[in-house]
Design a protein around this motif. Sequence first.
Motif, PDB file in Angstrom:
ATOM      1  N   GLY A  50       0.816  -1.206   0.000  1.00  0.00           N
ATOM      2  CA  GLY A  50       0.000   0.000   0.000  1.00  0.00           C
ATOM      3  C   GLY A  50       0.848   1.255   0.000  1.00  0.00           C
ATOM      4  N   LEU A  51       1.899   1.279   0.815  1.00  0.00           N
ATOM      5  CA  LEU A  51       2.767   2.453   0.871  1.00  0.00           C
ATOM      6  C   LEU A  51       3.502   2.656  -0.445  1.00  0.00           C
ATOM      7  CD1 LEU A  51       3.918   4.781   2.461  1.00  0.00           C
ATOM      8  CD2 LEU A  51       5.553   3.207   3.524  1.00  0.00           C
ATOM      9  N   VAL A  52       3.951   1.574  -1.059  1.00  0.00           N
ATOM     10  CA  VAL A  52       4.650   1.681  -2.347  1.00  0.00           C
ATOM     11  C   VAL A  52       3.719   2.235  -3.425  1.00  0.00           C
ATOM     12  CG1 VAL A  52       5.683   0.341  -4.213  1.00  0.00           C
ATOM     13  CG2 VAL A  52       6.371  -0.088  -1.857  1.00  0.00           C
ATOM     14  N   ILE A  53       2.481   1.734  -3.471  1.00  0.00           N
ATOM     15  CA  ILE A  53       1.522   2.228  -4.474  1.00  0.00           C
ATOM     16  C   ILE A  53       1.240   3.708  -4.244  1.00  0.00           C
ATOM     17  CG2 ILE A  53      -0.845   2.035  -5.306  1.00  0.00           C
ATOM     18  CD1 ILE A  53      -0.687  -0.959  -4.738  1.00  0.00           C
ATOM     19  N   ALA A  54       1.084   4.106  -2.978  1.00  0.00           N
ATOM     20  CA  ALA A  54       0.858   5.526  -2.672  1.00  0.00           C
ATOM     21  C   ALA A  54       2.015   6.374  -3.178  1.00  0.00           C
ATOM     22  CB  ALA A  54       0.670   5.708  -1.168  1.00  0.00           C
ATOM     23  N   MET A  55       3.239   5.904  -2.986  1.00  0.00           N
ATOM     24  CA  MET A  55       4.402   6.658  -3.470  1.00  0.00           C
ATOM     25  C   MET A  55       4.423   6.739  -4.993  1.00  0.00           C
ATOM     26  SD  MET A  55       7.588   5.792  -0.924  1.00  0.00           S
ATOM     27  CE  MET A  55       7.639   4.042  -1.273  1.00  0.00           C
ATOM     28  N   MET A  56       4.029   5.654  -5.636  1.00  0.00           N
ATOM     29  CA  MET A  56       3.986   5.668  -7.108  1.00  0.00           C
ATOM     30  C   MET A  56       2.991   6.712  -7.610  1.00  0.00           C
ATOM     31  SD  MET A  56       4.072   1.601  -8.043  1.00  0.00           S
ATOM     32  CE  MET A  56       5.525   0.590  -7.755  1.00  0.00           C
ATOM     33  N   ILE A  57       1.814   6.742  -6.982  1.00  0.00           N
ATOM     34  CA  ILE A  57       0.802   7.722  -7.406  1.00  0.00           C
ATOM     35  C   ILE A  57       1.297   9.137  -7.143  1.00  0.00           C
ATOM     36  CG2 ILE A  57      -1.568   8.516  -7.076  1.00  0.00           C
ATOM     37  CD1 ILE A  57      -2.292   5.681  -6.199  1.00  0.00           C
ATOM     38  N   LEU A  58       1.930   9.347  -5.989  1.00  0.00           N
ATOM     39  CA  LEU A  58       2.453  10.673  -5.664  1.00  0.00           C
ATOM     40  C   LEU A  58       3.497  11.120  -6.672  1.00  0.00           C
ATOM     41  CD1 LEU A  58       2.798  10.540  -1.764  1.00  0.00           C
ATOM     42  CD2 LEU A  58       1.419  12.155  -3.083  1.00  0.00           C
ATOM     43  N   PHE A  59       4.408  10.232  -7.008  1.00  0.00           N
ATOM     44  CA  PHE A  59       5.455  10.615  -7.960  1.00  0.00           C
ATOM     45  C   PHE A  59       4.863  10.869  -9.341  1.00  0.00           C
ATOM     46  CE2 PHE A  59       8.683   9.484 -11.152  1.00  0.00           C
ATOM     47  CZ  PHE A  59       9.603  10.491 -10.869  1.00  0.00           C
ATOM     48  N   ARG A  60       3.899  10.041  -9.736  1.00  0.00           N
ATOM     49  CA  ARG A  60       3.271  10.232 -11.051  1.00  0.00           C
ATOM     50  C   ARG A  60       2.494  11.546 -11.089  1.00  0.00           C
ATOM     51  NH1 ARG A  60       1.737  11.489 -15.102  1.00  0.00           N
ATOM     52  NH2 ARG A  60       0.797  10.325 -16.827  1.00  0.00           N
TER      53      ARG A  60
END
Length: 628
Positions: free
Chosen positions: A182-192
């Motif tokens: 979940g944390l990794v996906i959140a970071m991916m969305i934030l960076f995108r």
Amino acid sequence: MTTALWSVPALPLFGAAVLMLLGRRANRWGHLLGCAAAIAAFAVGLVLLVHLLGLPADDRVLHVGGFRWVPVAGLQVDFGLLLDPLSLCFVLLITGVGSLIHLYSIGYMSADPERRLFFGYLNLFLAAMLVLVLADNYLGLYLGWEGVGLASYLLIGFWQHKPNAATAAKKAFVVNRVGDVGLVIAMMILFRTVGSLSFADVFPAAARIGEGTSTAIGLMLLVAACAKSAQVPLQSWLGDAMEGPTPVSALIHAATMVTAGVYLICRSNPIFDHAPGARLAVAIVGAITLLFGAIIGCAKDDIKRALAASTISQIGYMVLAAGLGPAGYVFAIMHLLTHGFFKAGLFLGAGSIMHAMDDEVDMRRYGGLRTVMPITFATFGFGYLAIIGIPPFSGFFSKDKIIEASFAAGDGKGAALGIVAVLGAGLTAYYMSRVMLMTFFGERRWKSRAHPHESPTVMTAPMVVLAVGSIAAGGLLALGSSLERWLEPVVGAPPPHSGGMPSWLVSVITLVVVLAGVAVAYRQYARREIPVTAPEPVSALTTAARRDLYGDTVNESMFVHGGGALTRTLVQVDDRGIDGAVSALAAFVSAASSAMRRLQTGFVRSYALTMFVGAVALIVVIVLVGWS
């Protein structure tokens, strides 16, 4: 101050490195180095507190750059540390309570041949948690997040010779990996979306991200928080984590690991403030969990597992408060800080009891211990009064604020959340009174080989300090709204009280419910004989509570069996579909090659015959075409 800030995580990290790399050469003094590293980090934290207090409220930020960590095309991440009022609260809690647990461990682990390694793991745990709360970006936070997961695995499974401990460590590790996704996906969305993982870039851009994207990020952060802070539906690992040494339980439950999810939500408050749907989900998860843990705690005879269920419930209160947004962030942190004192004291008290009772954890085999363990009884009692919220103990100030904020929540959900919070307070009073009565009062139900006695000073002294915190911490934090003013630059100020019930009425109702819970427990466990063997459950709810409300059963049915079925299906698709298509193509090519190979015999007469047949066929075709 730059060097001082870097030294906070560096000191315990240095201690961990020395203790784990030197091996048995550090056996004689390893525990002393581990304690010194933790205490030194706490001392530096106090220096940083004085420094921030000397600055204007809006300037209480110390940002120290480090180095270019990830220089990859568009992803440029610097590793740096950020000290502000929120992170400093955690620094002082982690190092302060952590230091007391280190000191306690000197006595508790005195007979363990691997005590030096245990202190190395404790130092590693502190270092990882400090990196988590001091990082100035989500990737640095993730580094500490993973470090805490590793350290918890090492500590929960420290006694690897016990199959239950090894299994519990693996379970905690696997469940927390779910949250990591979940944390990794959140970071991916934030960076995108934002193009950065730095708090300094992400939080000002939160208003421009859009509600849908913010909600997706918030929900993924909630998944991460559920795993690390043992919230429904990822709470199943925390009870089994009690298989580790008791100081580990105190460290995980009070000062470090389970508070990480609350920190993540409160640190990400700009995102949640623009995602009301995600924030509502946070509040609902917290409300469900506080009841979930409380119900389980009512049926546990193992003293450590009863306290573990209590932690699940109390963290639920914090998550509920965080889900209330600006009206609850401060109170979530307040309860987190007061909980750090009384829950650490309760777990260390449980360890003291086990130390005196030949590692017996079944409360049905206790009874009457107040006379032979007066210090443990007094310190545990103060923690008990704090957790059930009796004024003027610390839990009263923090928990009542959460209940009050819950009733004041708008959108029609305030009454429901408030009622759940009050009901949780009553259940807390019941199961904690049950623990007190079964352990310290009534007839002595000890085994014949048990000779209970008070623990040594090195164990009781930290318990006394934590008991003082259980008494005073809540009042000090609430005095003149000091914590609200301190955290306001980070999480904002709680809105003025409007709607809901008056504060005094909330306190009265809650106190009445708490006293009712105490009375029910007294009737059942003080005025009746307690059987040494637990009686058969008289209700389905009791059966369910003893089995952790079937949390493991649900996970096994939905994820283990379901995941196994999905895996088998995918294997069949791969074998019969993908591999089958590739195999069929290969078989066709092989067959075609075999057929064509027969045309290449190497005999001239065969080639001549082939040429003759071809020529005849060509003449026939020409003749036929010509006639048509």
